[in-house]
Design an enzyme around this catalytic site. Sequence first.
Site, PDB file in Angstrom:
ATOM      1  N   TYR A   1      -1.767   6.287 -13.402  1.00 46.85           N
ATOM      2  CA  TYR A   1      -1.963   6.281 -11.946  1.00 46.85           C
ATOM      3  C   TYR A   1      -1.292   5.059 -11.314  1.00 46.85           C
ATOM      4  O   TYR A   1      -0.568   5.165 -10.322  1.00 46.85           O
ATOM      5  CB  TYR A   1      -3.468   6.286 -11.648  1.00 46.85           C
ATOM      6  CG  TYR A   1      -3.810   6.263 -10.175  1.00 46.85           C
ATOM      7  CD1 TYR A   1      -3.781   7.424  -9.424  1.00 46.85           C
ATOM      8  CD2 TYR A   1      -4.175   5.070  -9.541  1.00 46.85           C
ATOM      9  CE1 TYR A   1      -4.103   7.408  -8.074  1.00 46.85           C
ATOM     10  CE2 TYR A   1      -4.496   5.049  -8.195  1.00 46.85           C
ATOM     11  CZ  TYR A   1      -4.459   6.220  -7.461  1.00 46.85           C
ATOM     12  OH  TYR A   1      -4.771   6.184  -6.129  1.00 46.85           O
TER      13      TYR A   1
ATOM     14  N   LYS B   1       1.831   4.575  -8.335  1.00 50.08           N
ATOM     15  CA  LYS B   1       1.707   3.810  -7.094  1.00 50.08           C
ATOM     16  C   LYS B   1       2.695   2.638  -7.078  1.00 50.08           C
ATOM     17  O   LYS B   1       3.216   2.266  -6.027  1.00 50.08           O
ATOM     18  CB  LYS B   1       0.265   3.333  -6.906  1.00 50.08           C
ATOM     19  CG  LYS B   1      -0.749   4.470  -6.788  1.00 50.08           C
ATOM     20  CD  LYS B   1      -0.407   5.441  -5.662  1.00 50.08           C
ATOM     21  CE  LYS B   1      -1.514   6.466  -5.419  1.00 50.08           C
ATOM     22  NZ  LYS B   1      -1.195   7.392  -4.311  1.00 50.08           N
TER      23      LYS B   1
ATOM     24  N   SER C   1      -1.977   2.490  -3.273  1.00 54.02           N
ATOM     25  CA  SER C   1      -3.261   2.030  -3.791  1.00 54.02           C
ATOM     26  C   SER C   1      -3.188   0.541  -4.093  1.00 54.02           C
ATOM     27  O   SER C   1      -2.120  -0.023  -4.293  1.00 54.02           O
ATOM     28  CB  SER C   1      -3.608   2.785  -5.069  1.00 54.02           C
ATOM     29  OG  SER C   1      -4.797   2.291  -5.627  1.00 54.02           O
TER      30      SER C   1
END
Lengths: 77, 250
Positions: free
Chosen positions: B155, B159, B141
Amino acid sequence: MNESEFVRNFAAQFEEVDPSVVAMDTNFRDLEEWSSFTALSIIAMVDEVYSLKITGNDIKNAKTVRDLFNLVYEKMK
Amino acid sequence: MTISNPFSLEGKTILVTGASSGIGRAVAIECSRLGGSIVVTGRNKDRLQDTFENLCGHGHKLVAADLTVETEIEEILEVGSEFDGVVHVAGVLNYIPFRYVTEEKLNKAFSVNYFAPVILSQKLFKRNMIKRDASIVFISSLNGVFCSYVASSIYASTKGALNGLVKGMALDLADRHIRVNSVCPGMISTGLIKEGEITEDQLAEDKKKYPLKRYGKPEEVAYAVIYLLSDASTWVTGTNLLIDGGYTLL
């Protein structure tokens, strides 16, 4: 869950807002600090404290702290 | 001169995780349209079947599995295919303000976004199911590699961890000419962002932050994946390919 506890948990999501100005009938969007980040904090608080999932749309559809209290109350049943 | 297509995936067998929906579904379908033989895997059997039925051509396989469960990883290993490409798409997205981070939430996100693709890759590699000259692609991402969004510390960390993994694996697997890269998309319109914490109004507002004034489409991520899987990118390894509609320009 009682009302004053919920109001306290709600008010705790703000950094600058004086907790004493937050009440059940407060229209929370009128609080200067309200933002989409506050909405995310409310969702996370409800998850942590009440073990319930509410959504961004749930918050969008609410106007007052009482609306959110009622939402959580209904989900707890 | 004859016409040739360096992006062709003909003769290549490609494993795609998270293929039941969103980016994974688009990757599987677009790879099949370029001639690849696809092994699709995902948790939701019905939606996975739907992806499978939409694949172009023949010789594809379907394995319903939850990659966070070790016994279900075994089911993929038992397919017996040797892969020219592996695309790790399965992932979860959440928005949790930092003050609400817990070990449980970290474990849950890392289990799907980081541990599952690492363990699957390691097992495939150890069993010689990843061919020489193969290409491994992680869907990473923007968030956590190039920048972050609000309430994204968990999150973004998963990543960011993938970013380290890509570089470490790329070095270790280079002697077998196996390439390891990631694609880093900005927001893509998929089911992942259409439910939960964020409202439609907030999404509409967020889209305006992109110079190209919209979110990406799953196919636009798939095309980047195709480049990294194909012989067009045989000298590309250890990179993060940014696909963000210009978001990080501002």
